[in-house]
Scaffold this motif. Sequence first.
Motif, PDB file in Angstrom:
ATOM      1  N   ARG A 135      -8.528   6.786   4.809  1.00  0.00           N
ATOM      2  CA  ARG A 135      -7.104   6.537   4.994  1.00  0.00           C
ATOM      3  C   ARG A 135      -6.721   6.759   6.448  1.00  0.00           C
ATOM      4  N   ARG A 136      -6.205   5.723   7.074  1.00  0.00           N
ATOM      5  CA  ARG A 136      -5.766   5.824   8.456  1.00  0.00           C
ATOM      6  C   ARG A 136      -4.314   6.270   8.521  1.00  0.00           C
ATOM      7  N   GLN A 137      -4.042   7.154   9.435  1.00  0.00           N
ATOM      8  CA  GLN A 137      -2.670   7.641   9.587  1.00  0.00           C
ATOM      9  C   GLN A 137      -1.801   6.523  10.155  1.00  0.00           C
ATOM     10  N   LYS A 138      -0.685   6.273   9.479  1.00  0.00           N
ATOM     11  CA  LYS A 138       0.222   5.218   9.949  1.00  0.00           C
ATOM     12  C   LYS A 138       0.949   5.692  11.202  1.00  0.00           C
ATOM     13  N   ALA A 139       1.030   4.793  12.162  1.00  0.00           N
ATOM     14  CA  ALA A 139       1.693   5.140  13.422  1.00  0.00           C
ATOM     15  C   ALA A 139       3.200   5.231  13.232  1.00  0.00           C
ATOM     16  N   ALA A 140       3.779   6.265  13.828  1.00  0.00           N
ATOM     17  CA  ALA A 140       5.234   6.430  13.752  1.00  0.00           C
ATOM     18  C   ALA A 140       5.906   5.598  14.833  1.00  0.00           C
ATOM     19  N   ILE A 141       7.167   5.236  14.584  1.00  0.00           N
ATOM     20  CA  ILE A 141       7.976   4.545  15.581  1.00  0.00           C
ATOM     21  C   ILE A 141       8.904   5.581  16.195  1.00  0.00           C
ATOM     22  N   GLY A 174      15.153   2.668   3.890  1.00  0.00           N
ATOM     23  CA  GLY A 174      13.801   2.658   3.335  1.00  0.00           C
ATOM     24  C   GLY A 174      13.552   1.517   2.375  1.00  0.00           C
ATOM     25  N   MET A 175      14.417   0.510   2.358  1.00  0.00           N
ATOM     26  CA  MET A 175      14.216  -0.641   1.481  1.00  0.00           C
ATOM     27  C   MET A 175      12.985  -1.440   1.893  1.00  0.00           C
ATOM     28  N   ARG A 176      12.427  -2.152   0.922  1.00  0.00           N
ATOM     29  CA  ARG A 176      11.397  -3.143   1.236  1.00  0.00           C
ATOM     30  C   ARG A 176      12.101  -4.359   1.821  1.00  0.00           C
ATOM     31  N   ILE A 177      11.395  -5.111   2.669  1.00  0.00           N
ATOM     32  CA  ILE A 177      12.027  -6.254   3.324  1.00  0.00           C
ATOM     33  C   ILE A 177      12.459  -7.310   2.303  1.00  0.00           C
ATOM     34  N   GLY A 178      11.667  -7.530   1.254  1.00  0.00           N
ATOM     35  CA  GLY A 178      12.042  -8.503   0.227  1.00  0.00           C
ATOM     36  C   GLY A 178      13.315  -8.105  -0.500  1.00  0.00           C
ATOM     37  N   GLU A 179      13.473  -6.803  -0.731  1.00  0.00           N
ATOM     38  CA  GLU A 179      14.685  -6.293  -1.376  1.00  0.00           C
ATOM     39  C   GLU A 179      15.892  -6.508  -0.481  1.00  0.00           C
ATOM     40  N   CYS A 180      15.700  -6.276   0.806  1.00  0.00           N
ATOM     41  CA  CYS A 180      16.787  -6.387   1.776  1.00  0.00           C
ATOM     42  C   CYS A 180      17.275  -7.826   1.918  1.00  0.00           C
ATOM     43  N   LEU A 181      16.346  -8.765   2.025  1.00  0.00           N
ATOM     44  CA  LEU A 181      16.723 -10.160   2.240  1.00  0.00           C
ATOM     45  C   LEU A 181      17.366 -10.787   1.007  1.00  0.00           C
ATOM     46  N   ALA A 182      17.185 -10.174  -0.169  1.00  0.00           N
ATOM     47  CA  ALA A 182      17.769 -10.701  -1.401  1.00  0.00           C
ATOM     48  C   ALA A 182      19.177 -10.167  -1.653  1.00  0.00           C
ATOM     49  N   LEU A 183      19.661  -9.268  -0.800  1.00  0.00           N
ATOM     50  CA  LEU A 183      20.964  -8.641  -1.017  1.00  0.00           C
ATOM     51  C   LEU A 183      22.117  -9.639  -0.874  1.00  0.00           C
ATOM     52  N   LYS A 184      23.169  -9.382  -1.646  1.00  0.00           N
ATOM     53  CA  LYS A 184      24.435 -10.094  -1.507  1.00  0.00           C
ATOM     54  C   LYS A 184      25.450  -9.126  -0.895  1.00  0.00           C
ATOM     55  N   ALA A 185      26.459  -9.674  -0.241  1.00  0.00           N
ATOM     56  CA  ALA A 185      27.479  -8.821   0.385  1.00  0.00           C
ATOM     57  C   ALA A 185      28.161  -7.930  -0.652  1.00  0.00           C
ATOM     58  N   ASP A 186      28.292  -8.431  -1.885  1.00  0.00           N
ATOM     59  CA  ASP A 186      28.953  -7.668  -2.952  1.00  0.00           C
ATOM     60  C   ASP A 186      28.125  -6.481  -3.436  1.00  0.00           C
ATOM     61  N   ASP A 187      26.864  -6.417  -3.049  1.00  0.00           N
ATOM     62  CA  ASP A 187      26.006  -5.309  -3.474  1.00  0.00           C
ATOM     63  C   ASP A 187      26.323  -4.022  -2.715  1.00  0.00           C
ATOM     64  N   HIS A 264       5.600  -4.102  11.867  1.00  0.00           N
ATOM     65  CA  HIS A 264       5.698  -4.847  10.618  1.00  0.00           C
ATOM     66  C   HIS A 264       6.850  -4.231   9.825  1.00  0.00           C
ATOM     67  N   PRO A 265       7.559  -5.015   9.005  1.00  0.00           N
ATOM     68  CA  PRO A 265       8.690  -4.459   8.261  1.00  0.00           C
ATOM     69  C   PRO A 265       8.366  -3.202   7.458  1.00  0.00           C
ATOM     70  N   HIS A 266       7.164  -3.134   6.884  1.00  0.00           N
ATOM     71  CA  HIS A 266       6.827  -1.975   6.057  1.00  0.00           C
ATOM     72  C   HIS A 266       6.715  -0.694   6.890  1.00  0.00           C
ATOM     73  N   GLN A 267       6.460  -0.850   8.202  1.00  0.00           N
ATOM     74  CA  GLN A 267       6.424   0.328   9.067  1.00  0.00           C
ATOM     75  C   GLN A 267       7.797   0.992   9.134  1.00  0.00           C
ATOM     76  N   LEU A 268       8.852   0.198   9.062  1.00  0.00           N
ATOM     77  CA  LEU A 268      10.204   0.751   9.084  1.00  0.00           C
ATOM     78  C   LEU A 268      10.465   1.552   7.809  1.00  0.00           C
ATOM     79  N   ARG A 269       9.961   1.070   6.687  1.00  0.00           N
ATOM     80  CA  ARG A 269      10.084   1.793   5.414  1.00  0.00           C
ATOM     81  C   ARG A 269       9.320   3.118   5.496  1.00  0.00           C
ATOM     82  N   ASN A 270       8.105   3.036   6.035  1.00  0.00           N
ATOM     83  CA  ASN A 270       7.306   4.245   6.182  1.00  0.00           C
ATOM     84  C   ASN A 270       7.944   5.215   7.174  1.00  0.00           C
TER      85      ASN A 270
END
Length: 325
Positions: A135-141, A174-187, A264-270
């Motif tokens: 397991r490689r340690q994920k780089a922080a931003i 911490g959302m996944r990118i797919g979850e984020c792009l599917a959002l509606k303003a009413d959410d 990568h988008p998942h790095q933002l979640r991590n």
Amino acid sequence: MRLTELEFYLEDFLIYCQSRDLSTKTTSSYEQTLKLFILYLKNEQEIEEPSKVRAGHIRQYVKYVQERGKYTVVGNEKSRKINWPEHRTDYQKKVSNITINNYIRNIKVFFNWLYTEGEIRKNPLESIKQIKTERRQKAAITEKEFRDLLEQFDYTKFHGYRNKIIVMLLQDTGMRIGECLALKADDIEFKHRMILVTKTKGRKERYVYFSQRMQRELKHYLKFKDRYTSTKILFPTTRNTEMSVHSFEKQLTKAGKQIELSIHPHQLRNNFARQFLMNGGDLYTLSRILGHSSVTVTEAAYLDLTREEIAKKYQNHSPLSNWKI
């Protein structure tokens, strides 16, 4: 064209997956993995019936994949139609142990299903273990890298401002990118600063939460968006359609390259998970926010903390430092 016994059961298995309402991504992963494995059995081992598959065939297939590399044609031209391997930049490169473990997992799910259905008497995957992976340690931003990244988006243009807000929201929730792009303003529920996420990995709705700073940014963005679009999609394209994950990934990668940051988008979640823990958040709450099936899945976030970060976290929570003695 006549289907072999294995091909027939694969089609039946895919129908079963659809009846279980599994995600398209999961079903597609099963289909691709199993089609290549079945072609290998047919062309290299002359096996067309599931009852003839042995544990040794699985181990030999793993070795075969390791030696041949990514997307290599299996046996004949027929397999080329599955993925057109020569068109890929990583053609014949080494397949990672993580990827091979995904193959093993998918094949195991298929044979578990065959066993449960009573189509085979013995499960050949019963004794097959996954390959050990390092397991490689994920780089922080860092904070500076994040600020520099935001500066790469042209705020005066709709798509630039939209992308900036997406990056901020991913880091803040911490959302996944797919979850984020599917959002509606009413959410968005501004009163309690939370967002209802409906398009989730496990298809189970959940709430994520955002900060006061993000609240101001979102309100400003919505006013800006309404001047350019008429859709309820929160982060639409300029054509009022839902932006694809691939499209955003490309734009984020391009912005990162401008400051020599591989991102990568998942790095933002991590990174969100990392910062949440560093700021005193607990693992159970983090697990609920991330939408994990259990706290065990979330524990991986702790493994990404550096020694310096653990030391800092300790100093903030040391018993003696917080007692009046």
